[in-house]
Every structure is written in C-alpha cells, then in structure tokens.
Design a protein around this motif. Sequence first.
Motif, mmCIF file in Angstrom:
data_model
loop_
_atom_site.group_PDB
_atom_site.id
_atom_site.type_symbol
_atom_site.label_atom_id
_atom_site.label_comp_id
_atom_site.label_asym_id
_atom_site.label_seq_id
_atom_site.Cartn_x
_atom_site.Cartn_y
_atom_site.Cartn_z
ATOM 1 N N UNK A 1 0.840 -1.212 0.000
ATOM 2 C CA UNK A 1 0.000 0.000 0.000
ATOM 3 C C UNK A 1 0.866 1.249 0.000
ATOM 4 N N UNK A 2 0.552 2.196 -0.867
ATOM 5 C CA UNK A 2 1.374 3.401 -1.018
ATOM 6 C C UNK A 2 0.529 4.658 -0.906
ATOM 7 N N UNK A 3 1.203 5.796 -0.734
ATOM 8 C CA UNK A 3 0.524 7.093 -0.715
ATOM 9 C C UNK A 3 0.855 7.872 -1.982
ATOM 10 N N UNK A 4 0.155 8.988 -2.166
ATOM 11 C CA UNK A 4 0.375 9.831 -3.344
ATOM 12 C C UNK A 4 1.833 10.277 -3.433
ATOM 13 N N UNK A 5 2.261 10.529 -4.648
ATOM 14 C CA UNK A 5 3.529 11.231 -4.857
ATOM 15 C C UNK A 5 4.774 10.362 -4.893
ATOM 16 N N UNK A 6 4.627 9.037 -4.890
ATOM 17 C CA UNK A 6 5.834 8.196 -4.879
ATOM 18 C C UNK A 6 6.678 8.456 -6.139
ATOM 19 N N UNK A 7 8.002 8.455 -5.959
ATOM 20 C CA UNK A 7 8.939 8.776 -7.053
ATOM 21 C C UNK A 7 9.506 7.500 -7.677
ATOM 22 N N UNK A 8 10.117 7.670 -8.853
ATOM 23 C CA UNK A 8 10.788 6.570 -9.550
ATOM 24 C C UNK A 8 11.773 5.837 -8.645
ATOM 25 N N UNK A 9 12.593 6.625 -7.963
ATOM 26 C CA UNK A 9 13.680 6.066 -7.161
ATOM 27 C C UNK A 9 13.131 5.157 -6.062
ATOM 28 N N UNK A 10 12.107 5.649 -5.333
ATOM 29 C CA UNK A 10 11.509 4.852 -4.258
ATOM 30 C C UNK A 10 10.792 3.619 -4.802
ATOM 31 N N UNK A 11 10.070 3.816 -5.884
ATOM 32 C CA UNK A 11 9.247 2.727 -6.429
ATOM 33 C C UNK A 11 10.134 1.595 -6.934
ATOM 34 N N UNK A 12 11.199 1.956 -7.642
ATOM 35 C CA UNK A 12 12.141 0.964 -8.185
ATOM 36 C C UNK A 12 12.789 0.181 -7.035
ATOM 37 N N UNK A 13 13.204 0.907 -6.015
ATOM 38 C CA UNK A 13 13.855 0.294 -4.849
ATOM 39 C C UNK A 13 12.906 -0.710 -4.165
ATOM 40 N N UNK A 14 11.661 -0.262 -3.952
ATOM 41 C CA UNK A 14 10.663 -1.098 -3.298
ATOM 42 C C UNK A 14 10.319 -2.308 -4.176
ATOM 43 N N UNK A 15 10.113 -2.058 -5.440
ATOM 44 C CA UNK A 15 9.725 -3.116 -6.378
ATOM 45 C C UNK A 15 10.787 -4.211 -6.405
ATOM 46 N N UNK A 16 12.045 -3.826 -6.545
ATOM 47 C CA UNK A 16 13.108 -4.823 -6.667
ATOM 48 C C UNK A 16 13.316 -5.576 -5.361
ATOM 49 N N UNK A 17 13.195 -4.869 -4.241
ATOM 50 C CA UNK A 17 13.292 -5.520 -2.939
ATOM 51 C C UNK A 17 12.197 -6.557 -2.749
ATOM 52 N N UNK A 18 10.958 -6.162 -3.016
ATOM 53 C CA UNK A 18 9.812 -7.043 -2.797
ATOM 54 C C UNK A 18 9.844 -8.213 -3.780
ATOM 55 N N UNK A 19 10.017 -7.921 -5.050
ATOM 56 C CA UNK A 19 9.926 -8.982 -6.062
ATOM 57 C C UNK A 19 11.090 -9.969 -5.939
ATOM 58 N N UNK A 20 12.285 -9.487 -5.659
ATOM 59 C CA UNK A 20 13.413 -10.421 -5.524
ATOM 60 C C UNK A 20 13.147 -11.409 -4.389
#
Length: 396
Positions: free
Chosen positions: A238-257
């Motif tokens: 669950x996320x809030x408004x305004x998330x940036x590329x840098x945060x999203x990429x970091x979170x995505x790779x952490x979670x998916x890996x």
Amino acid sequence: ELGITTPKGYDVSFHYNPEMERHHFGQTHPMKPWRLTLTKGLVTAYGMHYTMKNYTARAATYDELTSFHTSDYVDFLATVAPQPTPLDLDGTNSDLKFNLGGSDCPLFEGLYNYCSLSGGASLDAARKLCTKQSDIAIAWGGGLHHAKRSEASGFCYVNDIVIAILQLLRVHKRVLYIDIDVHHGDGVEEAFFSTDRVMTVSFHKYDPMNFFPGTGALEDNGPKSEHNPGAHHAINVPLNDGITDEQYKWLFENVISRCVEKFKPEAIVLQCGADSLAGDRLGKFNLLVQGHGSCVEYCKGLGLPMIIVGGGGYTPKNVARAWAYETAIATNNQSNVAATAEIPLHTPYRKNFEYDSVLLPSIEQILGDARQNRNTQKRLQEIIQHVTEQLRFVSA
Ligand code: VJV
Ligand code: CA
Ligand code: ZN
C-alpha cells in the motif's frame, strides 16, 4: 532508420485486435480504448513490430470465459442490450444486476465483443508461453484486474488475467502475478485466495475511505482460515500519493526479488496499469515512463517466461508512451528508442503527444511541479519488513 533490432533466439509476441479501439464506454468515461490506437501507432512508428511476432487476437469463446466466470454472468453479458445508462454518479443504484449499468461499468454497444477480445488476447498470450513459442507475450488490451467471478467492477467486466493464469497453470507449477496499476488487483487476488500455486503481488495507492477499491492493506495476505494453502500468498504494497521513480524501483526490486527467491515461480504475469504514471487523470503518483518501465526491465532480467498485460491508464498520451517504451524493453530496444528523444515524425496522431513530442518527458514537462511525496523511507522499510515476515511461510 531508428536502429531497431531483433534479438536472436529470443521470442516476443504481440497480441492485439484493433477492433477493441472501436468500443466506447461513454463520452467522458475515463476508460478510453482509443489509448490502444495511440500505443499501437507509436509501437509501429518506431518499427518495433519488426522485432516481434504479431498476432491478431481472436475473441475468447464462451467456454473460455466460463473457465472463471459463472455462466449466469456470461449469459447476461452476452444478451444485455445497451440500455440508456441510468444516471448513477454516486454508485448507489441498487437495481443493477451483476453490478452492470452503473457509471463505472456501463452497458455499451458491443460490450460482449470488447470483453471477449480482451480475454482472447491474454489467453493467446498464455498459450504462446505454454507451448514455449514465446518468451514474452504482450497483450496491452488485457489487465482488467477488478472483474469478479460473477460481477463487473471498476471498468472491468471479464478478468482476462485470471483466465490467462488458469491456462498457464496447466503447464507451469507456480505463477507469480505482479500488478503495478495504481489500483489494488483485488479480482486476481481473490480468485487465487485458496491456492499456493499462484502468488499475487499488488503495488497500489491505499486509502480505504477515499480510493477504489479500498482493499489491499499491508496485513491482508490471504485468508488464514482452516489450513488454507493460499494463506500468505497474497502480498500487498500500500502506497501514498507522490511516490517517485527512485523509491518505487527500490521497493519493487526488494519485494519482487524476495518473492521470487521463496516462491520460485515458473512464469510471471505482469500487469502494467499506466495510471501509476505522473499526470494520470485518476492516479497521483510521480512515476515517469522510466520508473514504470524499470519494473518491466527488472522482471525481464529474471529470465522467466512472462506475459505482459495493460490495465488502467487514463491520460492516453502517457499510456502510449509507457506501453511503447515497455514494448521496446521486452524486445531489448529500450536504448535505441530512448536515443531517439523525439517521437518519430510519421507517428499517427503525433500532435496528441504534446510536451514537444518527446518519448520520455520529465516531471516538469508533465506536471509543471511534482506532487508532494507522501511516502516516507521509514514506511517503505516497514513494508519490506512485513513482506519478509510473510514470505517465511512460503516455500516452493
Ligand atoms: O470509486 C469508484 C466508485 C464510485 C462510484 C462511481 N462514481 C462515478 C465514482 C465513485 C465508488 N470507482 C472507481 C473505479 C476505478 C477503476 C479503476 C480500474 C483500473 O484502472 O484499476 C483497471 C482498469 C472510479 N474512480 C474514478 C471513477 N471511478 C470515475 C468513473 C466515471 C467518471 C469519472 C470517474 C464514470 C463515468 C464518467 N466519469 C462519465
Ligand atoms: Ca496494483
Ligand atoms: Zn487502475
């Protein structure tokens, strides 16, 4: 030319039927199948069609639709005439059958055709993976993740994703479903609540009182009742408004890996809803085409067979940019395409792209000023922590 190349021994297929474009939900309805026209036009203008196998998607059959949906519901979809839609702007009209005919899911001319074409494209994509004829199969007309077994929801009538995953399960032991649409992938999550052969992971804006569909809290990981093998196999970010590329990429790779490491999927279905981009009519994230695309790049790098479907996306020019760029990623042409900063002059409807017709506009070009980022690094750490704990219960 644009330097587009075809990777050898690596097969990407593109499943599309231009008939989908001709359907209209209504004058000012946010869902515009016309965005598929813009996407296809951009993909073709870059010459990407030479790098893939192109299939005109057929319509899914009644039997294929009822592999997930009830026959009562599919019968109704097949026979309802497009009545003048009852005005229901607050969604309170309780006379609606199967949640059809309100403002989110209106009845319109050719509705059944539209649904079966979307389902057919995703199902064709799944079959190409099953027969190993494709490494990556793309179906931008699919991704309609809210549809339920016997109910329409949130612009979605037929759940092409569930139907495609059921097909993949005939050949693949475990399927990982990943959803980067700004909305929670509730229909897919619910369909596979009771199996440990499908793991669902959705990244979405979560604000239960104010944002559709209101489900997908961090702690919701599938019903833990009576030895349910599917428990712990639903992951929510669950996320809030305004998330940036840098945060999203970091979170995505952490979670998916972490998910891949524990669950060891044999195939991936990636829903690329483009309403998570900056400047979307419904979504309020700050993602650029590059950040959104980095999720596709990461998944491709896992080297597993993959289906890529569309989903939401309500600012058509941005949808087309993202899905064309992601088509380039799938075929290993992202650097060729990014090097051509200008959208090709012969692109149909080129004037629709604005922002000086560049493929990868900056946040300033899109929004003037970025939206305030309401996601703290501390919260993102908590999310990773929770996901890691859930995954202790998961094994291949
Ligand atoms: O928030 C809702 C439901 C309501 C009832 C209907 N009114 C119009 C809005 C509030 C509670 N629905 C969401 C559905 C979002 C679906 C997203 C689908 C996907 O991207 O995840 C996958 C394809 C919603 N948000 C915005 C609207 N509905 C909306 C619907 C309209 C509209 C403007 C906004 C329908 C018709 C018209 N304008 C003319
Ligand atoms: Ca999502
Ligand atoms: Zn959405």
